[in-house]
Design a protein around this motif. Structure first.
Motif, PDB file in Angstrom:
ATOM      1  N   ALA A 149       0.839  -1.203   0.000  1.00 50.96           N
ATOM      2  CA  ALA A 149       0.000   0.000   0.000  1.00 50.96           C
ATOM      3  C   ALA A 149       0.878   1.259   0.000  1.00 50.96           C
ATOM      4  O   ALA A 149       0.559   2.246  -0.677  1.00 50.96           O
ATOM      5  CB  ALA A 149      -0.923  -0.012   1.214  1.00 50.96           C
ATOM      6  N   ASP A 150       1.985   1.229   0.751  1.00 53.02           N
ATOM      7  CA  ASP A 150       2.895   2.383   0.775  1.00 53.02           C
ATOM      8  C   ASP A 150       3.599   2.543  -0.564  1.00 53.02           C
ATOM      9  O   ASP A 150       3.784   3.660  -1.061  1.00 53.02           O
ATOM     10  CB  ASP A 150       3.946   2.202   1.875  1.00 53.02           C
ATOM     11  N   PHE A 151       3.977   1.399  -1.120  1.00 51.06           N
ATOM     12  CA  PHE A 151       4.674   1.424  -2.408  1.00 51.06           C
ATOM     13  C   PHE A 151       3.770   2.048  -3.483  1.00 51.06           C
ATOM     14  O   PHE A 151       4.221   2.852  -4.306  1.00 51.06           O
ATOM     15  CB  PHE A 151       5.059  -0.016  -2.782  1.00 51.06           C
ATOM     16  N   ILE A 152       2.492   1.696  -3.423  1.00 50.18           N
ATOM     17  CA  ILE A 152       1.529   2.231  -4.398  1.00 50.18           C
ATOM     18  C   ILE A 152       1.438   3.749  -4.289  1.00 50.18           C
ATOM     19  O   ILE A 152       1.286   4.448  -5.298  1.00 50.18           O
ATOM     20  CB  ILE A 152       0.145   1.563  -4.191  1.00 50.18           C
ATOM     21  N   ALA A 153       1.572   4.265  -3.065  1.00 53.48           N
ATOM     22  CA  ALA A 153       1.500   5.719  -2.889  1.00 53.48           C
ATOM     23  C   ALA A 153       2.574   6.420  -3.714  1.00 53.48           C
ATOM     24  O   ALA A 153       2.323   7.468  -4.318  1.00 53.48           O
ATOM     25  CB  ALA A 153       1.641   6.070  -1.404  1.00 53.48           C
ATOM     26  N   ALA A 154       3.765   5.810  -3.759  1.00 56.71           N
ATOM     27  CA  ALA A 154       4.855   6.419  -4.536  1.00 56.71           C
ATOM     28  C   ALA A 154       4.555   6.355  -6.029  1.00 56.71           C
ATOM     29  O   ALA A 154       4.843   7.297  -6.776  1.00 56.71           O
ATOM     30  CB  ALA A 154       6.180   5.731  -4.224  1.00 56.71           C
ATOM     31  N   LEU A 155       3.965   5.241  -6.475  1.00 50.09           N
ATOM     32  CA  LEU A 155       3.646   5.110  -7.901  1.00 50.09           C
ATOM     33  C   LEU A 155       2.569   6.124  -8.298  1.00 50.09           C
ATOM     34  O   LEU A 155       2.658   6.775  -9.344  1.00 50.09           O
ATOM     35  CB  LEU A 155       3.155   3.695  -8.225  1.00 50.09           C
ATOM     36  N   ALA A 156       1.549   6.235  -7.444  1.00 53.78           N
ATOM     37  CA  ALA A 156       0.421   7.111  -7.792  1.00 53.78           C
ATOM     38  C   ALA A 156       0.823   8.574  -7.788  1.00 53.78           C
ATOM     39  O   ALA A 156       0.211   9.401  -8.473  1.00 53.78           O
ATOM     40  CB  ALA A 156      -0.738   6.877  -6.820  1.00 53.78           C
ATOM     41  N   ALA A 157       1.872   8.912  -7.015  1.00 50.72           N
ATOM     42  CA  ALA A 157       2.307  10.311  -6.947  1.00 50.72           C
ATOM     43  C   ALA A 157       3.139  10.699  -8.162  1.00 50.72           C
ATOM     44  O   ALA A 157       3.522  11.853  -8.321  1.00 50.72           O
ATOM     45  CB  ALA A 157       3.116  10.545  -5.672  1.00 50.72           C
ATOM     46  N   ASP A 158       3.427   9.737  -9.022  1.00 48.53           N
ATOM     47  CA  ASP A 158       4.267  10.009 -10.190  1.00 48.53           C
ATOM     48  C   ASP A 158       3.393   9.987 -11.440  1.00 48.53           C
ATOM     49  O   ASP A 158       3.343   8.994 -12.147  1.00 48.53           O
ATOM     50  CB  ASP A 158       5.365   8.936 -10.293  1.00 48.53           C
ATOM     51  N   PRO A 159       2.677  11.071 -11.685  1.00 50.44           N
ATOM     52  CA  PRO A 159       1.719  11.054 -12.786  1.00 50.44           C
ATOM     53  C   PRO A 159       2.337  11.474 -14.114  1.00 50.44           C
ATOM     54  O   PRO A 159       1.631  11.554 -15.106  1.00 50.44           O
ATOM     55  CB  PRO A 159       0.692  12.102 -12.348  1.00 50.44           C
ATOM     56  N   SER A 160       3.656  11.725 -14.120  1.00 48.11           N
ATOM     57  CA  SER A 160       4.252  12.274 -15.327  1.00 48.11           C
ATOM     58  C   SER A 160       3.979  11.358 -16.506  1.00 48.11           C
ATOM     59  O   SER A 160       4.239  10.164 -16.437  1.00 48.11           O
ATOM     60  CB  SER A 160       5.761  12.431 -15.140  1.00 48.11           C
TER      61      SER A 160
END
Lengths: 212, 187
Positions: A4-15
């Motif tokens: 769940a934490d790892f997903i937060a990093a992915l979702a914050a990278d919308p480039s």
């Protein structure tokens, strides 16, 4: 780390991941072909009697073969960039260069007396053919592999082989304007061998650089 | 679950389109749901190869990272689940090979899987933690701040006296480097 934490990093990278894959692929194809065409003109250029050769059946048929190789394999390389690629009708189109070349070989065997077969097959440009086609394939193959790194092919080696096929098709189209051996017996032997070299190189390179 | 299969497929494609258009919350939900299916697939594959399930979460995370970085290879006119399934299969087979499995049992039909939630195990010594630890210090800080500490891009930018754009760029580079590092762990 929790997923769940790892997903937060992915979702914050919308480039958005740069220019679309299709544009990168097309630019690589065009740039690679252009570099090879320039190299071809600088190194050897078309044969001197090309004006007379155009319009002869055997000369023209070489381009039917090489373009029948380059076009469906180009589309295949593009398709294979998707992990869930399905070739569909393209799989049949991939047989086109083999069928066209095979047909022309049969025609040639019927039209030419058998004591000339070997001479036509060996021709006088075999070494030239085996050197120039792989050399002229380098630029398109390198450009394509670079662009294809953004893809996700289920089999990197297969995608690399497809890139090799389209590169060899481009190189063979250029080289065919120079080569004076127009017999399908020569084309089926030496062009095919040269293509196999490029495909092998493409598969090996693809296995390395297209991994993801 | 069979009935909800087509329903969730519809949702997945819709959520992915929203995510691609910049909807972060939709993207987060989608990745969580995809993670549940990938987890079920990986557990099944690991069990059949008798490899135990201790590091299933590593494969789930590696797959989610690949889905994130390769999302423009999804053809928006196609269904999303087969695309996700292809990426997950690729990563799970890779993970099995890496762990020395000789035989790869065929992997479940992705769309028929029963989603599995993440366990409570905090998974302290995960691949992700180890590989993030190899990134340049600034990238490590940014990734941990957004993942473990749950801070926003804006908070992170303020704390590090960077612009939000610079934090985004660094985060993107870090994720790409992470994928590269993961790839290097494969023989």
């Amino acid at each position: 780390m929790k997923t769940a934490d790892f997903i937060a990093a992915l979702a914050a990278d919308p480039s958005p991941p740069g220019p679309p894959l299709s544009r990168r692929f097309l630019i690589a194809l065009a740039a690679g072909a252009l570099i090879s065409a320039c190299a071809f003109l600088a190194m050897v250029g078309p044969r001197h009697d090309i004006a007379r050769a155009i319009g002869t059946m055997r000369f023209d048929w070489k381009f039917v073969d090489t373009i029948a190789l380059a076009a469906p394999t180009g589309l295949t390389a593009w398709r294979l960039l998707r992990p869930d690629a399905e070739l569909g009708w393209l799989a049949a189109a991939l047989a086109a260069p083999i069928v066209l070349l095979g047909g022309s070989v049969i025609m040639e065997l019927m039209m030419v007396p058998s004591d000339l077969w070997l001479a036509r097959l060996i021709g006088s440009n075999a070494v030239h053919c085996l050197t120039l086609i792989p050399l002229l394939s380098i630029a398109p193959l390198a450009a394509l592999l670079l662009a294809m790194r953004a893809g996700a092919p289920a089999s990197p080696a297969l995608a690399g082989a497809a890139a090799g096929l389209v590169s060899a098709g481009i190189a063979a189209t250029l080289y065919a304007t120079n080569c004076t051996d127009d017999s399908p017996l020569f084309v089926a032997t030496w062009y095919t061998l040269a293509t196999a070299i490029v495909v092998g190189a493409g598969a090996l390179a693809g296995r390395k650089v297209l991994r993801w | 679950m069979g009935e909800s299969g087509s329903q969730s497929e519809e949702d997945w494609a819709v959520q992915m389109r929203a995510a691609l258009a910049g909807d972060e919350a939709a993207y987060r939900r989608l990745l969580d749901e995809i993670g549940r299916s990938v987890r079920a697939m990986a557990r099944g594959a690991f069990a059949r190869s008798r490899l135990g399930g201790a590091d299933v979460e590593d494969v789930v995370q590696e797959t989610l990272l690949a889905i994130h970085l390769k999302r423009d290879t999804w053809d928006g006119s196609m269904k999303l689940a087969p695309w996700v399934g292809a990426i997950a299969r690729h990563k799970v087979v890779d993970a099995l090979r890496r762990r020395g499995a000789r035989q790869f049992a065929p992997i479940d039909d992705f769309e028929a899987l029963i989603p599995a939630p993440e366990g409570d195990d905090p998974h302290d010594l995960s691949d992700a933690d180890r590989l993030i630890g190899q990134l340049p210090p600034r990238q490590q800080d940014i990734v941990r701040s957004i993942s473990l500490k749950g801070q926003s891009i804006a908070d992170t930018a303020k704390r590090l006296s960077m612009s939000e754009g610079a934090v985004r760029v660094a985060l993107h580079r870090a994720l790409k480097a992470l994928a590269e590092a993961w790839r290097r762990t494969s023989p």
